[in-house]
Write an enzyme that holds these catalytic residues in place. Structure first.
Site, PDB file in Angstrom:
ATOM      1  N   ASP A  95      -7.930  76.909  88.369  1.00 58.94           N
ATOM      2  CA  ASP A  95      -7.596  78.179  89.023  1.00 58.94           C
ATOM      3  C   ASP A  95      -6.956  79.180  88.062  1.00 58.94           C
ATOM      4  O   ASP A  95      -6.373  78.801  87.036  1.00 58.94           O
ATOM      5  CB  ASP A  95      -6.583  77.933  90.165  1.00 58.94           C
ATOM      6  CG  ASP A  95      -7.230  77.290  91.389  1.00 58.94           C
ATOM      7  OD1 ASP A  95      -8.376  76.808  91.285  1.00 58.94           O
ATOM      8  OD2 ASP A  95      -6.563  77.270  92.441  1.00 58.94           O
ATOM      9  N   ASP A  96      -7.015  80.423  88.479  1.00 61.40           N
ATOM     10  CA  ASP A  96      -6.196  81.532  87.952  1.00 61.40           C
ATOM     11  C   ASP A  96      -6.713  82.150  86.662  1.00 61.40           C
ATOM     12  O   ASP A  96      -6.119  83.089  86.152  1.00 61.40           O
ATOM     13  CB  ASP A  96      -4.718  81.143  87.763  1.00 61.40           C
ATOM     14  CG  ASP A  96      -4.040  80.757  89.064  1.00 61.40           C
ATOM     15  OD1 ASP A  96      -4.687  80.901  90.125  1.00 61.40           O
ATOM     16  OD2 ASP A  96      -2.898  80.302  89.025  1.00 61.40           O
ATOM     17  N   HIS A  98     -11.203  83.569  93.771  1.00 63.91           N
ATOM     18  CA  HIS A  98      -9.780  83.233  93.983  1.00 63.91           C
ATOM     19  C   HIS A  98      -8.992  84.512  94.267  1.00 63.91           C
ATOM     20  O   HIS A  98      -7.814  84.591  93.921  1.00 63.91           O
ATOM     21  CB  HIS A  98      -9.261  82.517  92.731  1.00 63.91           C
ATOM     22  CG  HIS A  98      -7.943  81.793  92.910  1.00 63.91           C
ATOM     23  ND1 HIS A  98      -7.627  81.049  94.015  1.00 63.91           N
ATOM     24  CD2 HIS A  98      -6.855  81.705  92.096  1.00 63.91           C
ATOM     25  CE1 HIS A  98      -6.408  80.541  93.883  1.00 63.91           C
ATOM     26  NE2 HIS A  98      -5.920  80.934  92.732  1.00 63.91           N
ATOM     27  N   HIS A 113      -4.508  87.759  93.510  1.00 65.42           N
ATOM     28  CA  HIS A 113      -3.730  86.540  93.737  1.00 65.42           C
ATOM     29  C   HIS A 113      -2.550  86.715  94.689  1.00 65.42           C
ATOM     30  O   HIS A 113      -1.426  86.266  94.413  1.00 65.42           O
ATOM     31  CB  HIS A 113      -3.240  85.986  92.383  1.00 65.42           C
ATOM     32  CG  HIS A 113      -3.032  84.493  92.390  1.00 65.42           C
ATOM     33  ND1 HIS A 113      -1.818  83.919  92.694  1.00 65.42           N
ATOM     34  CD2 HIS A 113      -3.885  83.466  92.148  1.00 65.42           C
ATOM     35  CE1 HIS A 113      -1.945  82.598  92.610  1.00 65.42           C
ATOM     36  NE2 HIS A 113      -3.186  82.293  92.291  1.00 65.42           N
ATOM     37  N   HIS A 166      -5.076  74.188  86.471  1.00 66.22           N
ATOM     38  CA  HIS A 166      -5.055  75.615  86.153  1.00 66.22           C
ATOM     39  C   HIS A 166      -5.454  75.862  84.696  1.00 66.22           C
ATOM     40  O   HIS A 166      -4.939  75.194  83.803  1.00 66.22           O
ATOM     41  CB  HIS A 166      -3.654  76.185  86.393  1.00 66.22           C
ATOM     42  CG  HIS A 166      -3.238  76.143  87.833  1.00 66.22           C
ATOM     43  ND1 HIS A 166      -2.787  74.988  88.432  1.00 66.22           N
ATOM     44  CD2 HIS A 166      -3.242  77.101  88.802  1.00 66.22           C
ATOM     45  CE1 HIS A 166      -2.519  75.243  89.715  1.00 66.22           C
ATOM     46  NE2 HIS A 166      -2.787  76.509  89.959  1.00 66.22           N
TER      47      HIS A 166
END
Ligand SMILES: [Zn+2]
Length: 322
Positions: free
Chosen positions: A147-148, A198, A202, A291
């Site tokens: 993620d991210d 995603h 955020h 991540h």
């Protein structure tokens, strides 16, 4: 005639009360607030909590102060023999309903393959939390998810490890990062990985309006499509979503995917800790959250080849979400 001198002394007399079942003796004119001060009681309001433990209202329940069963004020004068009952306002959790899912991929999805999942939906907040997720025995496979990102300096290294181990993963990218580093997204795709949505910035989507959540998802999906991705999956940042987030995602053609193993690698624990946490949480069908974005991911990157080797030794294969 002798007159005895009289002096008007107002001798304080005791007030004996029962406080939460205990005898308390105080002198003089005593009010409820004198008693609470003497007993070191600080009035606290009870909060209304959502199913994830967040605070919906910080003043849901007032403290209860009763004298002989009748509500009292702080200025009420106490008399000997009074029976006083006090307790602070209690925290309460919003009403909720439980939903039992047993389906293929599930939406929201926690596991690969068929899973039996119990969800709790907060009826005030709309927030959904998983209570349990049990895989129904199936192929011994896991999904690695990152993620991210994209995150220059780290995403490349994650891709290098995946390539050298012949493993594909799913990258849940943040729209504004993808916009800044489109070549990293293109590399993820070119090397056979899946790219998912995603959100753009955020946020905690459970606290956003439907219109704002839709913008976050759609803007990112459209950018990823322009970069060549077939976008089928969405992961809510922080795992924060409501049933309406899931239906907004569905209306955009996106299945909501959460996770079932979380080594908290974003907190940068030592490499060995990341490996141990993943290995202790993995079962057939586990979706593993890690991540590549959001900071220095050196420990995640160092843990990755060890995790892949350990899982292979245990007979696991690696799937992307699809
Ligand atoms: Zn995230």
């Amino acid at each position: 005639m002798v007159v005895a001198p009289t002096v008007a002394y107002d001798f304080p007399h005791p007030t004996n009360v029962s406080f939460n079942g205990r005898a308390v003796r105080m002198m003089g004119h005593v009010t409820m607030s004198n008693l609470l001060r003497r007993e070191h009681i600080h009035l606290k309001l009870g909060r209304l909590l959502d199913v994830s433990g967040g605070v919906i209202s910080s003043a849901e329940n007032l403290p209860v102060v009763k004298i002989n069963g009748v509500d009292a004020q702080s200025t009420t004068t106490l008399k000997s023999g009074d029976v006083i009952e006090f307790h602070n306002g209690q925290d309460v959790t919003e009403p909720s309903e439980t939903e039992y899912l047993r389906e293929g991929s599930g939406n929201p999805q926690f596991l690969l393959g068929t899973a039996a999942i119990t969800l709790k939906h907060g009826l005030d907040s709309g927030i959904t939390v998983p209570l349990t997720s049990k895989p129904v025995p199936g192929p011994k496979a896991v999904a690695l998810t990152f993620d991210d990102g994209p995150n220059p300096g780290y995403t490349e290294r994650v891709l290098d490890v995946l390539k050298s181990k012949h493993v594909h993963a799913t990258f849940f990218v943040v729209g504004r990062m993808a916009n800044a580093y489109p070549d990293l997204v293109k590399r993820e795709l070119k090397e056979g990985n899946l790219v998912g949505d995603h959100s753009w910035s955020h946020p905690m989507l459970a606290h956003r309006s439907d219109a704002s959540a839709r913008d976050e998802l759609q803007h990112t999906r459209d950018l990823l499509r322009k970069l060549g991705a077939t976008v089928t999956v969405f992961r809510p940042p922080y795992g924060s979503y409501t049933r309406s987030t899931v239906s907004i995602a569905s209306s955009l053609g996106l299945r909501t995917v959460v996770w079932s193993a979380d080594p908290s690698d974003y907190r940068r624990p030592p490499v060995g800790t990341i490996v141990a946490r993943v290995m202790s949480q993995v079962r057939p069908g586990t979706i593993i959250l890690m991540h590549d974005g959001g900071g220095d991911r050196s420990n995640t990157i160092a843990a990755l080849p060890i995790i892949i080797d350990n899982l292979r030794k245990q007979g696991y294969s690696f799937e992307t979400l699809s």
